[in-house]
Design an enzyme around this catalytic site. Sequence first.
Site, PDB file in Angstrom:
ATOM      1  N   PHE A 260       0.880  -1.096  -0.158  1.00  0.00           N
ATOM      2  CA  PHE A 260       0.560   0.002   0.084  1.00  0.00           C
ATOM      3  C   PHE A 260       0.612   1.155   0.104  1.00  0.00           C
ATOM      4  CE2 PHE A 260      -2.027   3.020   3.606  1.00  0.00           C
ATOM      5  CZ  PHE A 260      -2.450   3.831   2.766  1.00  0.00           C
TER       6      PHE A 260
ATOM      7  N   TYR B 107       4.774  -7.687  16.766  1.00  0.00           N
ATOM      8  CA  TYR B 107       4.773  -7.099  15.593  1.00  0.00           C
ATOM      9  C   TYR B 107       5.577  -5.464  16.452  1.00  0.00           C
ATOM     10  CZ  TYR B 107       3.286  -3.087  12.578  1.00  0.00           C
ATOM     11  OH  TYR B 107       3.602  -2.169  11.395  1.00  0.00           O
TER      12      TYR B 107
END
Length: 312
Positions: free
Chosen positions: A12, A146
Site C-alpha cells: 500500500f 509486531y
Amino acid sequence: MTTALVTGGAGFIGSNLVFELVKKGYQVTVVDDLSMGLKANLAEVMDQIEFHEHDVCDHEFMHQVLDHNFDYIYYLAAVASVADSVERPYETHRVNQESVVDTLEYLRVKNLKPKKFLFTSSAAVYGNYPELPKREDSRVQPLTPYAVDKYASERYTIDYGKLYGLSTVAVRFFNVFGPRQNPSSPYSGVMSIVTKCLLNDQEFTLFGDGKQTRDFIYVKDIVNALIFISETPASNEVYNIGYGHQNALIDVIHQYEQAAEKQLKIKFAASRAGDIDESLADVTRLTKLGFKPQWGLENGLREYWEYASNNG
C-alpha cells in the site's frame, strides 16, 4: 541518476512511494514477495522500475541487490498484520526484525553509505499508555510481537547510524489511508474496509463505540514526508508521521460519507482485544524539520473516494 531501493514496494504505502520516486526521475528497484503486496499496484510503472519478486529474508539475494550501492534505501517490507504476529511470532520476527538487521550489517561490513537508510516503524510501539500526544521520546509499551519487532528494528536503525557512521532515520506511521490499501484482511486499515463497504453497499462492522480516536493521515502526505526526510540532513532520529489531529473514528466515517454522498450501514460490535483507545501524534519534530502536509484529512478523504469509485 539517483537510485533508490524500496523493500515492500508493491504494498500500500510502498507502491505509492514508488510512483512518486519514478515521477521524480529516480531509478527505482523494488523487492517484494507479494505475500501482502500486489503486482497490480505497480502496473503503471512496471516498465520503468526493476522489480524482484523475492523474500527479504533471503540474505544472500538481498546482499546481491545491496551491492548496487543505492543512494536511498526505504525499508518498508514487513508482515504488517498485528494478528499474524501473534499467531506466528517467529516467522513474522524474521521479516520485521532479522531482515532489517541483516541489511544494516551488510551496509556496515561492506562500507556502503547510502545518503539515507529509512526504516518504517509504527505508532503501535507506544501501546496503551495514556499520555497524549505521543512524542518520539514518550515511553513505549509494545504489546504484540509486531510492535516489539518494529521498536527493536528502529533502535537498531538509529544505533547503527550512530555507531557506524550510517545516515539512518526511522519513522513511526500513525493511521494511514488512501489508494491501493488492500481491504481483504479484517486487520487492514479501517478506511479501506469502510471504502469497500460503501462501494458494495455492504454492512460495516465497527468494533467498539466509534469514539476511539486516531490520527489519520493521507498516504500522499506520508510519501511526501518520507522523501522529504530522506533528502534532508536529518540523521539518527525517529520521526512521528501524522497530522497531529485527534479524530474519533465515527466522525471520520461521517466525513467520508459526505465525500462519498452515501450512507454507510454500520453494525456495532464489542471492542477487540489489543485495540488502542486513543492515538495522537506529536509532530513537532517533523514540523521543525520544515515539513508541511499538502493534503490534510478532508482533501485526502475526498480524493480517496474519487480514486476508489473510479477504480472499484
